[in-house]
Design a protein around this motif. Sequence first.
Motif, PDB file in Angstrom:
ATOM      1  N   UNK A  24      10.814 -38.670  18.980  1.00  0.00           N
ATOM      2  CA  UNK A  24      10.504 -38.923  20.392  1.00  0.00           C
ATOM      3  C   UNK A  24      10.991 -40.287  20.845  1.00  0.00           C
ATOM      4  N   UNK A  25      10.858 -41.286  19.965  1.00  0.00           N
ATOM      5  CA  UNK A  25      11.348 -42.626  20.311  1.00  0.00           C
ATOM      6  C   UNK A  25      12.852 -42.606  20.537  1.00  0.00           C
ATOM      7  N   UNK A  26      13.578 -41.919  19.653  1.00  0.00           N
ATOM      8  CA  UNK A  26      15.032 -41.808  19.812  1.00  0.00           C
ATOM      9  C   UNK A  26      15.374 -41.073  21.108  1.00  0.00           C
ATOM     10  N   UNK A  27      14.634 -40.020  21.404  1.00  0.00           N
ATOM     11  CA  UNK A  27      14.894 -39.252  22.623  1.00  0.00           C
ATOM     12  C   UNK A  27      14.704 -40.118  23.865  1.00  0.00           C
ATOM     13  N   UNK A  28      13.650 -40.909  23.875  1.00  0.00           N
ATOM     14  CA  UNK A  28      13.406 -41.780  25.029  1.00  0.00           C
ATOM     15  C   UNK A  28      14.554 -42.763  25.219  1.00  0.00           C
ATOM     16  N   UNK A 105      21.979 -31.442  20.464  1.00  0.00           N
ATOM     17  CA  UNK A 105      22.155 -32.547  19.497  1.00  0.00           C
ATOM     18  C   UNK A 105      20.827 -33.163  19.058  1.00  0.00           C
ATOM     19  N   UNK A 106      19.851 -33.224  19.982  1.00  0.00           N
ATOM     20  CA  UNK A 106      18.556 -33.796  19.629  1.00  0.00           C
ATOM     21  C   UNK A 106      17.778 -32.867  18.692  1.00  0.00           C
ATOM     22  N   UNK A 107      17.950 -31.556  18.845  1.00  0.00           N
ATOM     23  CA  UNK A 107      17.308 -30.617  17.930  1.00  0.00           C
ATOM     24  C   UNK A 107      17.910 -30.717  16.527  1.00  0.00           C
ATOM     25  N   UNK A 108      19.212 -30.942  16.452  1.00  0.00           N
ATOM     26  CA  UNK A 108      19.829 -31.171  15.136  1.00  0.00           C
ATOM     27  C   UNK A 108      19.199 -32.393  14.471  1.00  0.00           C
ATOM     28  N   UNK A 109      18.990 -33.440  15.259  1.00  0.00           N
ATOM     29  CA  UNK A 109      18.386 -34.651  14.704  1.00  0.00           C
ATOM     30  C   UNK A 109      16.972 -34.380  14.221  1.00  0.00           C
ATOM     31  N   UNK A 110      16.202 -33.590  14.974  1.00  0.00           N
ATOM     32  CA  UNK A 110      14.838 -33.268  14.571  1.00  0.00           C
ATOM     33  C   UNK A 110      14.830 -32.552  13.228  1.00  0.00           C
ATOM     34  N   UNK A 144      24.354 -42.497  14.386  1.00  0.00           N
ATOM     35  CA  UNK A 144      23.721 -42.491  15.705  1.00  0.00           C
ATOM     36  C   UNK A 144      24.546 -41.741  16.751  1.00  0.00           C
ATOM     37  N   UNK A 145      25.838 -41.992  16.800  1.00  0.00           N
ATOM     38  CA  UNK A 145      26.681 -41.374  17.824  1.00  0.00           C
ATOM     39  C   UNK A 145      26.732 -39.855  17.686  1.00  0.00           C
ATOM     40  N   UNK A 146      26.572 -39.347  16.473  1.00  0.00           N
ATOM     41  CA  UNK A 146      26.671 -37.906  16.251  1.00  0.00           C
ATOM     42  C   UNK A 146      25.510 -37.140  16.869  1.00  0.00           C
ATOM     43  N   UNK A 147      24.402 -37.816  17.161  1.00  0.00           N
ATOM     44  CA  UNK A 147      23.212 -37.121  17.650  1.00  0.00           C
ATOM     45  C   UNK A 147      22.844 -37.562  19.068  1.00  0.00           C
ATOM     46  N   UNK A 148      23.834 -38.065  19.772  1.00  0.00           N
ATOM     47  CA  UNK A 148      23.645 -38.385  21.177  1.00  0.00           C
ATOM     48  C   UNK A 148      23.835 -37.134  22.025  1.00  0.00           C
ATOM     49  N   UNK A 149      23.100 -37.005  23.135  1.00  0.00           N
ATOM     50  CA  UNK A 149      23.382 -35.906  24.061  1.00  0.00           C
ATOM     51  C   UNK A 149      24.857 -35.883  24.451  1.00  0.00           C
ATOM     52  N   UNK A 150      25.370 -34.706  24.661  1.00  0.00           N
ATOM     53  CA  UNK A 150      26.766 -34.432  25.017  1.00  0.00           C
ATOM     54  C   UNK A 150      27.687 -34.400  23.796  1.00  0.00           C
ATOM     55  N   UNK A 152      28.545 -32.299  20.942  1.00  0.00           N
ATOM     56  CA  UNK A 152      28.233 -30.934  20.508  1.00  0.00           C
ATOM     57  C   UNK A 152      29.293 -30.367  19.568  1.00  0.00           C
ATOM     58  N   UNK A 153      30.152 -31.225  19.007  1.00  0.00           N
ATOM     59  CA  UNK A 153      31.140 -30.698  18.065  1.00  0.00           C
ATOM     60  C   UNK A 153      30.437 -30.298  16.758  1.00  0.00           C
ATOM     61  N   UNK A 154      31.197 -29.869  15.757  1.00  0.00           N
ATOM     62  CA  UNK A 154      30.586 -29.264  14.571  1.00  0.00           C
ATOM     63  C   UNK A 154      30.211 -30.254  13.478  1.00  0.00           C
ATOM     64  N   UNK A 155      30.481 -31.531  13.647  1.00  0.00           N
ATOM     65  CA  UNK A 155      30.233 -32.473  12.560  1.00  0.00           C
ATOM     66  C   UNK A 155      28.736 -32.710  12.328  1.00  0.00           C
ATOM     67  N   UNK A 156      27.960 -32.830  13.396  1.00  0.00           N
ATOM     68  CA  UNK A 156      26.518 -33.039  13.227  1.00  0.00           C
ATOM     69  C   UNK A 156      25.839 -31.839  12.580  1.00  0.00           C
ATOM     70  N   UNK A 157      26.049 -30.612  13.078  1.00  0.00           N
ATOM     71  CA  UNK A 157      25.343 -29.489  12.450  1.00  0.00           C
ATOM     72  C   UNK A 157      25.694 -29.272  10.989  1.00  0.00           C
ATOM     73  N   UNK A 158      26.953 -29.498  10.612  1.00  0.00           N
ATOM     74  CA  UNK A 158      27.274 -29.262   9.204  1.00  0.00           C
ATOM     75  C   UNK A 158      26.638 -30.337   8.323  1.00  0.00           C
ATOM     76  N   UNK A 159      26.514 -31.559   8.822  1.00  0.00           N
ATOM     77  CA  UNK A 159      25.821 -32.593   8.047  1.00  0.00           C
ATOM     78  C   UNK A 159      24.335 -32.266   7.908  1.00  0.00           C
ATOM     79  N   UNK A 160      23.733 -31.727   8.967  1.00  0.00           N
ATOM     80  CA  UNK A 160      22.314 -31.369   8.912  1.00  0.00           C
ATOM     81  C   UNK A 160      22.098 -30.202   7.954  1.00  0.00           C
ATOM     82  N   UNK A 161      22.971 -29.217   8.010  1.00  0.00           N
ATOM     83  CA  UNK A 161      22.880 -28.095   7.065  1.00  0.00           C
ATOM     84  C   UNK A 161      22.937 -28.618   5.628  1.00  0.00           C
ATOM     85  N   UNK A 162      23.850 -29.551   5.369  1.00  0.00           N
ATOM     86  CA  UNK A 162      23.946 -30.129   4.032  1.00  0.00           C
ATOM     87  C   UNK A 162      22.704 -30.896   3.639  1.00  0.00           C
ATOM     88  N   UNK A 163      22.132 -31.653   4.577  1.00  0.00           N
ATOM     89  CA  UNK A 163      20.934 -32.443   4.279  1.00  0.00           C
ATOM     90  C   UNK A 163      19.750 -31.533   3.962  1.00  0.00           C
TER      91      UNK A 163
END
Length: 580
Positions: A24-28, A105-110, A144-150, A152-163
């Motif tokens: 929530x802090x990051x989202x704000x 992107x924020x849901x990926x971060x969550x 940080x930049x990977x999970x900013x709104x807007x 939406x490329x595939x790099x963030x989701x594949x990192x989250x899947x791996x994590x």
Amino acid sequence: MPGSASFDWRAFAFRPAAVWAAWGLWCVVVLVLLPLRGFEPQGPDDYMRLFEVRDLLAGQGWYDVTQYRVNPPEGASMHWSRLVDIPLALVALFAGERAALIVVPLLYLLAALFALRAILRKLGFGALATGIGLLIMPMMPLLAEQFMPMRIDHHAPQAVVGLVAVALLVDGGRVKAALAGVLGAAWVAISLEGLPIIAAIAGVLGLAYWWHDDRRLGAFLGALAMAAPAFSLATRPVSDFALPYCDILMPGHMAAFAAAAVTALALPFAPAQQSRNGRLAGLAMIPLVCGPLAFVMLGECAADPFARLDPLLEQYWHGYITEGLPIWRQPLSVAAVLAWTLALVLVGWHRLRLGKSEAEVRPLDTLGLIAVLACLYSFMLMREGVFAQWLAIPFAASLLAEYLPKARALTSPLPRIAATLACFGLATPMFVSALLKPLDPVFASDTMRAGMDAPIDLRGCDLSQLALLEKGLVLAPLDIGPAILGQTPHNIVMASYHRNAEEMHDVLAFYTGSMEQGRALADKMQPDYVVACASKADLALYRTAAPDNMANLLVSGEVPDWLEPVEGFAEGPLSVYRVR
């Protein structure tokens, strides 16, 4: 006050609510900054992912990811997976496109924070280390930049899947190893860049089988072998596997997964598996069986597809994409980030192992080995540092939790402040990167140095002005093409997508070549407009090819008579010409 209860932050740090609070802090913060960043996708790939989702919702076939506004009427061939489109399409369908750009992107971060919390809990971290671990993400320069709104490329989701997969493996058990195998299959279905990490995870599980008779390897590989073809066939037509490209999961990969799974599942029943030497001999069968099978079935696709890249594309496109280059071709500040991340993992891993029992060390060693291998992979492919930095967070958090209280315990103000800053400076790669940034030009590669020396107009280009012109086909530098598609009704000749190497070559040859070469290529590509944005790095790089090439002529306005300046674009960094 008697009877009042003070807030117990130590207990709170262990609760799921701590994840929600950190998120929530990051989202704000990011939503407050969002109007300053704007509501447009942040890069070419973000735009193209948006178009892919738009086309899907508009009725384009599930199996058809061709972008028809690029290189019309044939379109641009894309290798992207529909798996990444699913969350974007669902949110866009029920809440609108802008909501999808902001929320996904924020849901990926969550999801990443909950996976990180699971790792921290399994490793037995205290309240301070857990709290730091949940909050430190913005201090990892690649995250940080990977999970900013807007974004939406595939790099963030594949990192989250791996994590999430690593969190399951750290937690232990065959069922969770199988679930990790399913996630591994999703990763390689999204991008083959995940293949070395999947191999690394299998190697770590192989070591666990050799040393501890840990039998999760078969579960991981078995699930991987079943899920990989399922994901592929669910998101790609069978005809894709016959195309002359090496950028998707192929039958050769799937056959190798299946052979590895069968061998791994059979190992516990083989002779001499009660001893480490016997288990090691059994494990050696996996590469002996899978290696030749993969090389025979994959053929040329077993090699690096970029090894035979067109020299013009290498010099003026691929060789300048920092995220796709190895560490020795990076600016010094970026190379330092990658090296510092590995150092954090090694130091933190060593400190955490001290005084631990064998049972406590095993999940830690699983994380440590995978993190080290991920860091080494990022040395070969910089963008994999996103995944590596997620895995480095527990080690950085442990170091901060150990040394930060000692720094804060100093009584003198100046030493206390200096020691506190030093803790954060040493436990994150951010500060070393900032300190070395001024030295980037000194240690730049030839390609990077050319880009740094290229002439840049600091005034930005308002590409939306092109919407005032009659709809047509625009010949533009590769990087701004997707933004033109997003902000105008025009079509473009080509953008930076490697399956379309011939068309990409023509665009680069047009801008970097002579006036005569430009005329011949314009006749071939048949654009209605030619565009040059003097504030963009790609055009600036093209201008270094020759003093009188087309890029320089377009910026100067000294164009041949077959180009007519479009009224209203005579001033400023954006030059637009109509082809006669």
